[in-house]
Design an enzyme around this catalytic site. Structure first.
Site: not given
Length: 313
Positions: A77-79, A81, A188
């Protein structure tokens, strides 16, 4: 016997070493509700607060010194998110997850608030995505045709409108997103590409959207049908007025619980074209044999990168 935790935090206090929310736990797996603006792991000496460090604090007896990060993270997961993220607690369990990713039987669904009101109730987004090589933008991805877009790969996301409303007085739409491929920053980039960037996405608004306290992207639903057990969790929805008064819904289009139930009932696994239920979606985003081959190869490459440390031989 797995344990389910129904009250993972949706509105979260400032992140700390001891406020890790657990959604599911068994002898083989833990699913956490990752806080936003926390990295999964970090090699930087000054970045001490990560999901890795939270897990070590909460479960010191489960950390495996034989792995680089102490815990076997099954996906990314992105930073920025938040939401459901699965951790395997042993080599065999990790291998069973690897097979699910390799066979494309993992279902992931995200919630997001995006800028503006999206006209279509359902939309298939099909922009190919590549690495941005433009000076100053190399931390970003971009869609095919953008200046400096390197090696764009086929990429598909499904978007379903849940509610129309306002965020801090400005038009916004709450959506359910399914990534049908697995590119970096896919959701995104796709939301930005259709003119509806995610609320609070500082990067893909080109540093304009800085007022919200977080980026409004949340990994809501996760289903991994491993050979050991069925992992199926929902991370509490943070985009409701009781948790964020800046969000004011005005018009309901689709009910979230009904859409998730449809995923369960129909067995629509992310990335399985043969199970697409919406013929118009298929027509609007034709899948060629070449695209499918590239997609499978890249999916397998990602799996190997994520899991090579602990997947069975």
């Amino acid at each position: 016997m797995p344990f389910f935790f129904s009250k993972g935090f949706a509105t979260m206090e400032p992140v700390s070493i001891d406020n890790l929310s657990i959604l599911y736990q068994s002898e083989d797996f833990i699913v956490v509700n990752k806080h936003w603006d926390v990295r999964i792991d970090s090699k930087m000496w000054y970045e001490k607060l990560t999901l890795q460090s939270q897990l070590k604090y909460r479960f010191p007896e489960l950390a495996d010194p034989g792995t680089y990060y102490g815990f076997r993270f099954c996906h990314q997961l992105d930073f920025s998110t938040s939401g459901a993220l699965c951790v395997a607690l042993n080599r065999e369990a990790a291998g069973s997850v690897y097979k699910c990713f390799k066979n494309r039987t993992v279902t992931k669904a995200y919630l997001a608030l995006v800028r503006g009101h999206i006209q279509e109730a359902k939309k298939m987004i099909c922009f190919a995505i590549g690495k941005n090589t433009t000076e100053g933008l190399t931390h970003m991805m971009c869609i095919e045709g953008t200046d400096g877009c390197e090696s764009p790969k086929p990429c598909r996301s499904e978007l379903i409108v849940l509610e129309y409303g306002l965020y801090s007085g400005e038009p916004a739409t709450k959506v359910l997103l399914q990534p049908l491929t697995g590119r970096t920053h896919q959701l995104r980039v796709h939301c930005s590409a259709i003119g509806h960037p995610i609320v609070g996405d500082f990067t893909y608004s080109f540093k304009k959207d800085s007022a919200p306290y977080r980026m409004m992207l949340h990994a809501y639903y996760l289903c991994i049908p491993t050979s050991k057990e069925l992992i199926e969790v929902s991370a509490p929805d943070p985009f409701v007025p009781s948790f964020d008064s800046s969000w004011v819904p005005q018009h309901l289009i689709h009910r979230l619980d009904e859409l998730i139930q449809e995923l369960k009932d129909k067995g629509i696994w992310a990335g399985e074209e043969e199970k697409q239920e919406d013929p118009s979606a298929v027509l609007s985003c034709e899948v060629t044999p070449e695209m499918k081959t590239q997609e499978i190869e890249e999916q397998q490459t990602h799996c190997k990168q994520w899991l090579s440390e602990w997947a069975p031989e």
